[in-house]
Design an enzyme around this catalytic site. Structure first.
Site, short mmCIF file in Angstrom:
data_model
loop_
_atom_site.label_atom_id
_atom_site.label_comp_id
_atom_site.label_asym_id
_atom_site.label_seq_id
_atom_site.Cartn_x
_atom_site.Cartn_y
_atom_site.Cartn_z
N GLY A 102 40.31 46.90 43.18
CA GLY A 102 40.98 47.25 41.92
C GLY A 102 41.52 48.67 41.97
O GLY A 102 41.38 49.37 42.98
N GLU B 231 33.24 39.95 45.57
CA GLU B 231 32.53 41.08 44.94
C GLU B 231 31.07 40.70 44.67
O GLU B 231 30.16 41.49 44.90
CB GLU B 231 33.23 41.47 43.64
N GLY C 179 34.59 48.75 40.44
CA GLY C 179 34.97 48.89 39.04
C GLY C 179 34.49 47.71 38.22
O GLY C 179 33.75 46.84 38.70
N ALA C 180 34.94 47.66 36.97
CA ALA C 180 34.60 46.53 36.09
C ALA C 180 35.70 46.42 35.04
O ALA C 180 36.42 47.39 34.75
CB ALA C 180 33.26 46.75 35.42
N ASP C 181 35.81 45.23 34.49
CA ASP C 181 36.77 45.03 33.39
C ASP C 181 36.11 45.32 32.05
O ASP C 181 36.75 45.81 31.14
CB ASP C 181 37.31 43.59 33.44
N LYS D 152 36.09 50.82 29.15
CA LYS D 152 35.49 49.57 29.62
C LYS D 152 34.10 49.31 29.02
O LYS D 152 33.57 48.22 29.15
CB LYS D 152 35.35 49.60 31.15
C1 5RP Z 1 38.63 43.07 40.68
C2 5RP Z 1 37.67 43.66 39.75
C3 5RP Z 1 37.90 45.08 39.34
O1 5RP Z 1 36.76 45.82 39.61
C4 5RP Z 1 38.20 45.11 37.88
O2 5RP Z 1 39.28 44.23 37.61
C5 5RP Z 1 38.55 46.52 37.41
O3 5RP Z 1 39.77 46.90 37.97
P1 5RP Z 1 40.47 48.27 37.63
O4 5RP Z 1 39.66 49.34 38.28
O5 5RP Z 1 41.86 48.12 38.24
O6 5RP Z 1 40.52 48.41 36.13
O7 5RP Z 1 36.71 43.07 39.32
O8 5RP Z 1 38.37 41.71 40.91
#
Ligand code: 5RP
Length: 223
Positions: free
Chosen positions: A33, A107, A86-88, A125
């Site tokens: 990400g 992941e 990272g995470a959403d 987030k």
């Molecule tokens: C990818 C993920 C990423 O960690 C998540 O989407 C966060 O991405 P970003 O750092 O671009 O906000 O799970 O599959």
């Protein structure tokens, strides 16, 4: 600070976390990400301390290799000290929604091997209840319609992510409209649907450490 500057700041904090805690020569797991990309660029500066890296996606493997870092097959790794990703969304129990970039299965596999999962994200987030971000579910292509019907029974609205084929050759259903009050229970329930490869709830194995970028600096939370 812009969102990119926040991501940059947490990426730097994660590099320092790794430099301080990962023994020299140990293996580092690296997520996927935009925040993970900032982290990859940062660890290029400490690459000589690392025994190697394991990537959670083809895109991450390419970026790591582009910096001259050694990328290992997970099957050749006995132990991994730290995984940074990272995470959403992340809630107060350190459960996460992941998979916005479609890499959730790899992941989750890499995270399962790591001793410590370090989540890096900006303060937007961190949520009280997850679900505003649609929950990604990776499915075997022939099971798409069946899984979508089963997910609808759980109260969500699944939508096929158009034009997306995962690194594993599968599809992603993004489930909208969930209010996830029991992340562990829902993760287990979705895993029971035949045809599901992985769902983007990382609750049974959540983050151990959260590095959270705020306007006032990077906060560290430990589970
Ligand atoms: C990818 C993920 C990423 O960690 C998540 O989407 C966060 O991405 P970003 O750092 O671009 O906000 O799970 O599959």
């Amino acid at each position: 600070m812009t969102q990119d500057e926040l991501k940059q700041s947490v990426a730097r904090a994660a590099r320092d976390y790794v430099a301080d805690r990962l023994p020299i020569g140990a293996i580092l797991g690296v997520g996927t990400g935009s925040t993970a990309n900032f982290f990859i660029d940062e660890i290029a500066g400490i690459k000589d301390r690392l025994g190697g890296t394991v990537a959670s996606s083809e895109a991450t493997a390419k970026r790591l290799a582009g910096h001259g870092m050694r990328v290992l097959d997970l099957n050749d790794v006995d132990a991994m000290g730290i995984y940074v990703d990272g995470a959403d969304e992340i809630d107060g129990s350190m459960a996460m929604i992941k998979g916005g970039g479609g890499a959730l299965t790899r992941e989750k596999i890499v995270a399962a091997v790591a001793a410590t999962f370090v989540c890096i994200c900006d303060a937007s987030k961190l949520v009280a209840v997850m679900g505003k971000f649609p929950l990604p579910v990776e499915v075997i292509p022939m099971a798409r319609a069946h899984v979508a019907r089963e997910l609808a029974k759980l109260g969500g609205t699944p939508k096929l992510r158009e034009g997306m084929v995962t690194d594993n050759g599968n599809l992603i259903l993004d489930v909208h409209g969930l209010a996830i009050t029991d992340p562990v229970g829902l993760e287990e329930q979705i895993n029971q649907i035949v045809g599901v490869v992985t769902n983007g709830l990382f609750a049974r194995r959540g983050a151990d450490v959260l590095l959270l970028a705020t306007m006032d600096g990077v906060q560290t939370r430990v589970r």
